[in-house]
Design a protein around this motif. Sequence first.
Motif, PDB file in Angstrom:
ATOM      1  N   GLU A 575      44.982   5.886   8.534  1.00 26.47           N
ATOM      2  CA  GLU A 575      45.336   4.691   7.766  1.00 26.47           C
ATOM      3  C   GLU A 575      44.143   3.749   7.630  1.00 26.47           C
ATOM      4  O   GLU A 575      43.923   3.160   6.562  1.00 26.47           O
ATOM      5  N   ASN A 587      46.310   6.302  -2.836  1.00 30.63           N
ATOM      6  CA  ASN A 587      46.313   5.305  -1.761  1.00 30.63           C
ATOM      7  C   ASN A 587      46.899   3.954  -2.175  1.00 30.63           C
ATOM      8  O   ASN A 587      47.175   3.107  -1.327  1.00 30.63           O
ATOM      9  N   TRP A 590      50.459   2.816  -0.867  1.00 32.48           N
ATOM     10  CA  TRP A 590      50.403   2.570   0.580  1.00 32.48           C
ATOM     11  C   TRP A 590      49.681   1.260   0.877  1.00 32.48           C
ATOM     12  O   TRP A 590      50.118   0.466   1.715  1.00 32.48           O
ATOM     13  N   THR A 594      51.297  -1.958   2.723  1.00 32.76           N
ATOM     14  CA  THR A 594      50.699  -2.391   3.989  1.00 32.76           C
ATOM     15  C   THR A 594      50.279  -3.854   3.932  1.00 32.76           C
ATOM     16  O   THR A 594      50.561  -4.634   4.851  1.00 32.76           O
TER      17      THR A 594
END
Length: 649
Positions: A575, A587, A590, A594
């Motif tokens: 990560e 990506n 994500w 996040t």
Amino acid sequence: MQELKLSNWLPTTNKEVKIRGWDELDVILFSGDAYVDHPSFGPAVIGRILESYGLKVAIVPQPNVNDNLQDFVKLGSPKLFFAVTGGCMDPMISNYNANKKRRDKDAYTPNGDIGFRPDYATSVYTKILKDKWPNVPVLIGGIEASLRRVTHYDYWSDRLMPTILESSKADMLVYGMGEQPLREIVRLLQKGVPFSSINTVKQTAVLLSEKDKIPKNSNWEDVEIVSHDICLKDKKAFASNFKIIEQESNKLAARRIFQKVGNKTLMINPPYPTMTEEEIDASFDLPYTRLPHPKYNKRGPIPAFEMIKFSINIHRGCFGGCSFCTISAHQGKFIASRSQASILKEVDTVANMPDFKGYLSDIGGPSANMYKMKGKIQTICDKCVAPSCISPVICSNLDTSHKPLTQLYQAVDNHPKVKKSFIGSGIRHDMLVPEFNKNADPKELDDYTEEVMTKHVSGRLKVAPEHTSDPVLKLMRKPSFTYFHKFKERFDKINVKNKLKLQLIPYFISNHPACEAEDMANLAAETKDMGFQLEQVQGFTPTPMTVATVIYYSGYHPYTLKKVRTPRTRKEKDEQHRFFFWYKDENKAWIRNTLNKLGRQDLLDVLLPKKEEQWRKNKPGKPKHTFNDAVPFNRRKNKVKYRSKKKPR
């Protein structure tokens, strides 16, 4: 250049031994690397050093450990001792990447072939030799032995291991650069002193049994570190050892270190003083052929050799003391520089090689711009215990003049056969920033930077700020990322002034101790705002004998014994790594999720702004600017610095 004969190399077979007219050998050296007779290859240096002391030396490169072990007996028994090294790199680094996956290439083997070097090569070779020749002493050295001389964490087996003297059953260990201790060992042996009685030579380590008496030396002070058995039970105690080990390794007047290992006692003698100019010149002026042994002619090129074939190493040592780096632990904190005359002599040798085309690939060292740098007042250095001379600030006693280096470059370029000399080694860009290097002459720093940029770079200048987070950088013993901004300003100014099109390439590390996901998001945002789109990055790999590795295993900083969190799971590491590649479609979702969870809309607006996303949808393909561009991708009128909201640890 005269035509070379087989006898110009150290012998590797019985046939080659007989060509020299020898009936017996004094020392037989076993190495995990293919034999390249070049001063950048440690095994060759050791072989040539021993030869210079009048010894009959042979080398057995990459012995086969999977057959009948004929390579370990073919040359018979040496008169003095066997010498063993795992090679120029720790074999576990050579064999595996940061994710513990086996590499598909070995740079120190012909054609890059794998399978010619066993894991933990020094121990494997030594155990075989002790089994075959139990009464012949075995002396181990090289980076594997050097960095594993005390209790250490081994990342690949995920456990603490004792001194390599215990696991290998070797008789003695030489740590660091081996020229000085080897000279004394040979001197004593030639006087008739038994190998078993040699235990007070500086820069060596031995494992004493219960029956052995501790040798006395009135000139040395002693210090005992926590035993191996206690280290196995107490991670904090293990961490506390490292402060002593690192400080004593870097002192000019160090203490002798003792550590209990079961019912034995490890004794590590203090290191030698830094090599003088005369001593290091002598090491580089030995009769190297500078070529791989002819036995490899039909096996393909050796990648590591091809990389340094036309390079010149101008010094050893590094006073940076970076917490993830092993250079100072092996080569020392103080710089040992060659004379300009010795360097120019080697340049002339290289320039007259038949396939030299006029281009030197590197004039450098561990850090290219530390040549001739040392303390202004030696007595201050004599008492110093700091692991770094430039962290957290540059020591006021350190002479950081780049003038000798600039003059050296100019002298090299004056050689009639040299068209251009490049600086391939890493440059400490922070030392070229007057705001950080406050004691230096700004004009001199600019002169050096301009000299490098205009004459010694081929399109790209690579530097290593390593991170953007101040807490992480502090732990790394690296300066604030602010100074990278300052350096880039000077880089851009020189670029414009000289009408160059050079690209600045920064290198960064993910997964380092103290680094959180939010720190990586900050790194991605700040580098993007500067115009960089990172394509090559490095994951932190714990290697023996570094502060960062001690923290990774124990969870404690060895100097403060305070807890430091480190990403350890594969999920955490992956990560953190993903933030480097914010521009990849796989990506984006994500990263968006996040950063929303972290409440960092400010970072999200930089990495994935809605207008930019809309632009990409309407015009798919690669972004207009890549990490090579000096022009920022998302430049704003008011520059914003993205910093973590967390308090510094």
